[in-house]
Write an enzyme that holds these catalytic residues in place. Structure first.
Site, PDB file in Angstrom:
ATOM      1  N   GLN A 137      25.769  45.319  32.247  1.00 36.91           N
ATOM      2  CA  GLN A 137      24.524  46.663  31.601  1.00 36.91           C
ATOM      3  C   GLN A 137      25.197  47.391  30.004  1.00 36.91           C
ATOM      4  O   GLN A 137      24.671  47.867  29.891  1.00 36.91           O
ATOM      5  CB  GLN A 137      23.801  47.326  33.021  1.00 36.91           C
ATOM      6  CG  GLN A 137      23.333  46.711  33.846  1.00 36.91           C
ATOM      7  CD  GLN A 137      23.624  47.792  35.207  1.00 36.91           C
ATOM      8  OE1 GLN A 137      23.633  48.912  34.984  1.00 36.91           O
ATOM      9  NE2 GLN A 137      22.816  47.142  36.275  1.00 36.91           N
ATOM     10  N   TYR A 171      33.839  40.355  38.288  1.00 36.36           N
ATOM     11  CA  TYR A 171      32.946  40.940  38.311  1.00 36.36           C
ATOM     12  C   TYR A 171      32.148  40.170  37.184  1.00 36.36           C
ATOM     13  O   TYR A 171      33.102  40.424  36.500  1.00 36.36           O
ATOM     14  CB  TYR A 171      33.276  42.113  38.369  1.00 36.36           C
ATOM     15  CG  TYR A 171      33.599  43.171  39.279  1.00 36.36           C
ATOM     16  CD1 TYR A 171      33.034  42.378  41.026  1.00 36.36           C
ATOM     17  CD2 TYR A 171      34.486  44.596  39.151  1.00 36.36           C
ATOM     18  CE1 TYR A 171      33.538  43.631  41.178  1.00 36.36           C
ATOM     19  CE2 TYR A 171      34.508  45.301  39.950  1.00 36.36           C
ATOM     20  CZ  TYR A 171      34.025  44.181  41.359  1.00 36.36           C
ATOM     21  OH  TYR A 171      34.460  45.385  42.896  1.00 36.36           O
ATOM     22  N   SER A 225      41.391  44.146  50.115  1.00 36.28           N
ATOM     23  CA  SER A 225      40.373  45.214  50.487  1.00 36.28           C
ATOM     24  C   SER A 225      38.922  44.023  51.163  1.00 36.28           C
ATOM     25  O   SER A 225      39.340  43.054  51.594  1.00 36.28           O
ATOM     26  CB  SER A 225      39.312  45.192  48.428  1.00 36.28           C
ATOM     27  OG  SER A 225      38.477  45.368  48.984  1.00 36.28           O
ATOM     28  N   TRP A 245      31.808  47.264  38.172  1.00 32.71           N
ATOM     29  CA  TRP A 245      30.672  46.421  39.582  1.00 32.71           C
ATOM     30  C   TRP A 245      29.586  46.973  39.145  1.00 32.71           C
ATOM     31  O   TRP A 245      29.391  48.126  38.998  1.00 32.71           O
ATOM     32  CB  TRP A 245      31.179  46.734  40.868  1.00 32.71           C
ATOM     33  CG  TRP A 245      30.527  45.873  41.890  1.00 32.71           C
ATOM     34  CD1 TRP A 245      30.384  44.629  41.381  1.00 32.71           C
ATOM     35  CD2 TRP A 245      29.910  45.784  42.971  1.00 32.71           C
ATOM     36  NE1 TRP A 245      30.182  44.061  42.400  1.00 32.71           N
ATOM     37  CE2 TRP A 245      29.021  45.171  43.347  1.00 32.71           C
ATOM     38  CE3 TRP A 245      29.570  47.330  43.583  1.00 32.71           C
ATOM     39  CZ2 TRP A 245      28.339  44.471  44.730  1.00 32.71           C
ATOM     40  CZ3 TRP A 245      28.999  47.293  45.241  1.00 32.71           C
ATOM     41  CH2 TRP A 245      28.452  46.012  44.992  1.00 32.71           C
ATOM     42  N   ASP A 301      38.896  50.791  38.193  1.00 30.72           N
ATOM     43  CA  ASP A 301      38.899  49.539  38.696  1.00 30.72           C
ATOM     44  C   ASP A 301      37.998  48.464  38.415  1.00 30.72           C
ATOM     45  O   ASP A 301      36.814  48.461  38.043  1.00 30.72           O
ATOM     46  CB  ASP A 301      38.468  49.991  39.948  1.00 30.72           C
ATOM     47  CG  ASP A 301      38.988  49.027  41.136  1.00 30.72           C
ATOM     48  OD1 ASP A 301      39.925  48.163  41.463  1.00 30.72           O
ATOM     49  OD2 ASP A 301      37.590  48.030  41.546  1.00 30.72           O
ATOM     50  N   GLN A 357      41.131  49.181  50.346  1.00 27.43           N
ATOM     51  CA  GLN A 357      40.126  49.254  49.069  1.00 27.43           C
ATOM     52  C   GLN A 357      38.469  48.782  49.598  1.00 27.43           C
ATOM     53  O   GLN A 357      37.986  47.816  49.831  1.00 27.43           O
ATOM     54  CB  GLN A 357      39.623  48.565  48.086  1.00 27.43           C
ATOM     55  CG  GLN A 357      38.894  49.269  47.350  1.00 27.43           C
ATOM     56  CD  GLN A 357      38.960  48.909  45.749  1.00 27.43           C
ATOM     57  OE1 GLN A 357      37.446  47.565  45.612  1.00 27.43           O
ATOM     58  NE2 GLN A 357      39.512  49.961  44.579  1.00 27.43           N
TER      59      GLN A 357
END
Length: 208
Positions: free
Chosen positions: A27, A54, A158, A21, A49, A184
């Site tokens: 990045q 994302y 989640s 994430w 994960d 999660q």
């Protein structure tokens, strides 16, 4: 590294996992992902994960490309992803594409994720949020079908409420479907109540 079973399932995952994430694609490029994942793997991490949303799906692609470069045996790692938020559509269409857990979306989401990862199956798929507009029965059937079709091995939730998790588990139990085995949630010093209190009864009752 210590390992724990995924709920009552036989699968063992490392106590620490490496997630993508914010970082992957935004990045971190493929070469950096390879370096990070290799360092984690060498320390005993076997759980990686991700989520469809994302970086608009690009995080899946970065992690998948890194896995291909690393060349690990498929049995040696567990990879997960999550569905709900959907991907942007160039034409601006959102209906059945975003913020849903309906069957049409889920069955296409798993196929798209597998393609981006370049994998034949994912080990674990989550429903990234609850969907008040889709019957829980529909979502449970779709998630169970992913497993029956061999596209995923386990499924979970989640940021679901304890009541919704229990409802999903009961539906799966009643209809002999694959049950959710893991949740999660957000959990840290300032956000503890859900894990420590709301879910507490589910640990013994259904092995969450």
């Amino acid at each position: 590294m210590q390992y724990r079973r995924l709920g009552r399932a036989g699968l063992q995952v490392s106590e620490l996992s490496l997630g993508s994430w914010v970082t992957y694609a935004n990045q971190v490029d493929v070469d950096a992902a390879v370096e990070m994942m290799a360092a984690a793997y060498d320390a005993g991490v076997n759980f990686f994960d991700n989520a469809e949303a994302y970086a608009g799906g690009k995080s899946d692609q970065v992690m998948g490309a890194a896995l291909k470069k690393l060349g690990w045996a498929r049995l040696n790692y567990t990879v997960s992803t999550k569905f709900f938020w959907g991907l942007p559509d160039p034409g601006g269409v959102t209906v059945n594409r975003k913020n849903t857990l309906n069957r049409k979306y889920l069955m296409q989401a798993i196929d798209g994720s597998l393609q981006r990862f370049g994998l034949e199956h994912l080990d674990l798929v989550y429903c990234h949020r609850g969907d008040p507009n889709t019957p829980v029965e529909e979502t449970v059937h779709a998630m169970s079908d992913m497993i029956t079709q061999g596209k995923a091995l386990y499924w979970g939730t989640s940021e679901w409420t304890a009541a919704d998790i229990r409802a999903a588990w009961d539906i799966a139990e009643r209809h002999h479907l694959h049950k959710p085995v893991v949740e999660q949630p957000q959990y840290h010093l300032f956000h503890r109540r859900r894990v420590e209190r709301e879910y507490a009864r589910l640990y013994d009752e259904i092995g969450l």
